[in-house]
Design an enzyme around this catalytic site. Structure first.
Site, short mmCIF file in Angstrom:
data_model
loop_
_atom_site.label_atom_id
_atom_site.label_comp_id
_atom_site.label_asym_id
_atom_site.label_seq_id
_atom_site.Cartn_x
_atom_site.Cartn_y
_atom_site.Cartn_z
CG HIS A 155 15.67 68.93 36.87
ND1 HIS A 155 15.08 67.71 37.08
CD2 HIS A 155 15.54 69.78 37.92
CE1 HIS A 155 14.29 68.20 38.36
NE2 HIS A 155 14.47 69.12 38.86
CG ASP A 185 15.32 64.69 36.06
OD1 ASP A 185 16.19 65.24 35.85
OD2 ASP A 185 14.25 65.19 36.49
CB SER A 290 14.42 68.98 42.31
OG SER A 290 13.27 69.54 41.33
#
Length: 345
Positions: A155, A185, A290
Site C-alpha cells: 500500500h 500487503d 508503514s
C-alpha cells in the site's frame, strides 16, 4: 496502515540407521567376567601367569560412543551446509542475511539497549516517497541486499508512477517495483545504481514471544529515522487491510483503514481486502511507519510495520495509541522468491 498522504490536487527424509550399540549386543558373544577365568582346557598356563587380554571387540565397543559422536557431528555439519545453501538459492545472487535463530547484530557493549539496536539497524531503513495520480505518500522500507533490494508494504507504493528512496545517510535514489503481493500487503522494490548498502538481518518471527522488547524504525510524517520502542503485545492477530486504493481512503487525522475483530478502524477498508496474521506491538507507530522495521533487541528484523490504530476524531487525537501491527518476517521470507519473480498480485 501507516503511511502518510499529501494530495497534489485532490526437512529432509531421514533413513533409519542401525544403532551401533544394538548391533554389538546382537552379534558379540557374552562378555567375560574378569573375576572368573575361562575353563582350564583353553589356556591353563597363560591364565595362571598372564593377565587376560581384553577381546578385540571390547576395544571397538569402547570406541563406539566417540565414533558415534564424530559421525553425528559430520551429519550436523552436512545438514547445516545444506540449509545455508537453500537460503542462498532462495535469496538469489545477492544473498539476504537471514537468521534462523537469533544473530547478535548489536555490538556486545550495547546489547539489549534501544540505542544499540538503533545504531546497528538504522542504516538499513529507508524513507520512501511515492507519487501517483492521487498525490504523494510517504512510507518506509527495509534494505535486504547491498545492491538495493528493499521490502516495503504494497500500500506504500501501490499505483505509484515515481518512487524516490532516501537512505539514512541522506542519499537519494530512484526505485523501480520488482514485485508486489497485495494479499500479504508486501512489495519488493530495487534502487537504481546502488551498491555497498547495509542490508538488514532477517530474524525468525516464529521465536517471538508476547512481552519481548522491540524497536520500531521508520519515517512517520516524513521524519526519517525515527526510533520508538515497546513490547510485543500479542501474536497472530487477524488484521484486515485494503488491497488497493488505500491512498484514497486516508482519514483526516492521518490514520489508515484496517479491520480487526469484525470492527473497522480509521475508516472503511472498502470491498477489496486481505487478511493476514500480524504481530501486535505497543511501540509507537504513526503514518509513515508503514514498511519500516520491527526489530528484536539483538538487531534482527522480526516484522514489517503495516497498520496502526489512530483515534482520529480530531487533530489532537491523531497519532499512536499503542496499537500497531506488523507482518511477521517469516511471511516476508516465504514470499521473497515470488516477489523477485515479478509477481503483480
Amino acid at each position: 496502515m501507516t503511511e502518510s498522504l499529501r494530495r497534489d490536487g485532490a526437512y529432509e527424509n531421514h533413513e533409519n540407521h542401525e544403532n551401533p550399540y544394538q548391533g554389538g549386543q546382537q552379534h558379540a558373544p557374552s562378555p567375560v567376567n574378569p573375576e572368573w577365568p575361562p575353563p582350564p582346557q583353553y589356556q591353563p598356563t597363560a591364565l595362571l601367569t598372564e593377565p587376560v587380554a581384553a577381546p578385540p571387540h571390547a576395544k571397538k565397543r569402547r570406541r563406539g560412543p566417540v565414533a558415534l559422536l564424530a559421525a553425528v557431528a559430520i551429519v550436523a555439519a552436512a545438514v547445516g551446509g545444506g540449509t545455508a545453501y537453500g537460503i542462498q538459492e532462495l535469496a538469489g545472487t545477492d544473498t539476504v542475511a537471514s537468521s534462523s535463530t537469533s544473530t547478535n547484530v548489536v555490538p556486545s557493549s550495547q546489547k539489549g539497549t534501544v540505542a544499540g539496536v538503533a545504531r546497528a539497524v538504522s542504516p538499513s531503513i529507508v524513507e520512501i516517497n511515492a507519487t501517483s495520480n492521487a498525490g504523494s505518500s510517504t512510507g518506509s522500507g527495509v534494505i535486504i541486499t547491498s545492491d538495493g533490494e528493499i521490502v516495503t508494504n504494497n500500500h506504500v507504493i501501490s499505483g505509484a508512477s515515481r518512487i524516490k528512496v532516501t537512505t539514512s545517510d541522506g542519499k537519494s535514489y530512484t526505485a523501480q517495483v520488482v514485485g508486489t503481493d497485495s494479499n500479504k500487503d508486501l512489495a519488493l522494490i530495487k534502487l537504481e545504481n546502488a551498491s555497498g548498502l547495509k542490508a538488514a538481518t532477517l530474524g525468525n518471527s516464529d521465536g517471538v514471544q508476547v512481552g519481548d522488547e522491540v524497536v520500531a524504525i521508520g519515517s512517520p510524517e516524513g521524519l526519517s529515522g525515527t526510533v520508538t520502542s515497546g513490547i510485543v503485545s500479542a501474536l497472530d492477530r487477524d488484521v484486515t487491510v485494503a488491497t488497493d486504493g488505500g491512498q484514497q481512503q486516508q482519514q483526516p487525522g492521518g490514520g489508515w483503514p484496517f479491520e480487526f475483530g469484525g470492527q473497522q478502524f480509521n475508516g472503511d477498508t472498502g470491498s477489496s481486502t486481505t487478511t493476514y496474521k500480524a504481530i501486535q506491538t505497543d511501540a509507537s507507530l504513526n503514518p509513515g511507519n508503514s514498511g519500516g522495521a520491527l526489530i528484536d533487541m539483538n538487531g534482527n528484523i522480526i516484522g514489517i510495520n503495516s497498520a496502526m490504530y489512530s483515534a482520529a476524531g480530531s487533530s489532537s487525537d491523531a497519532g499512536s495509541v499503542g496499537l500497531g501491527f506488523a507482518i511477521p518476517i517469516n511471511t516476508v521470507k516465504a514470499d521473497l522468491a515470488k516477489l523477485r519473480a515479478g509477481s503483480s498480485d
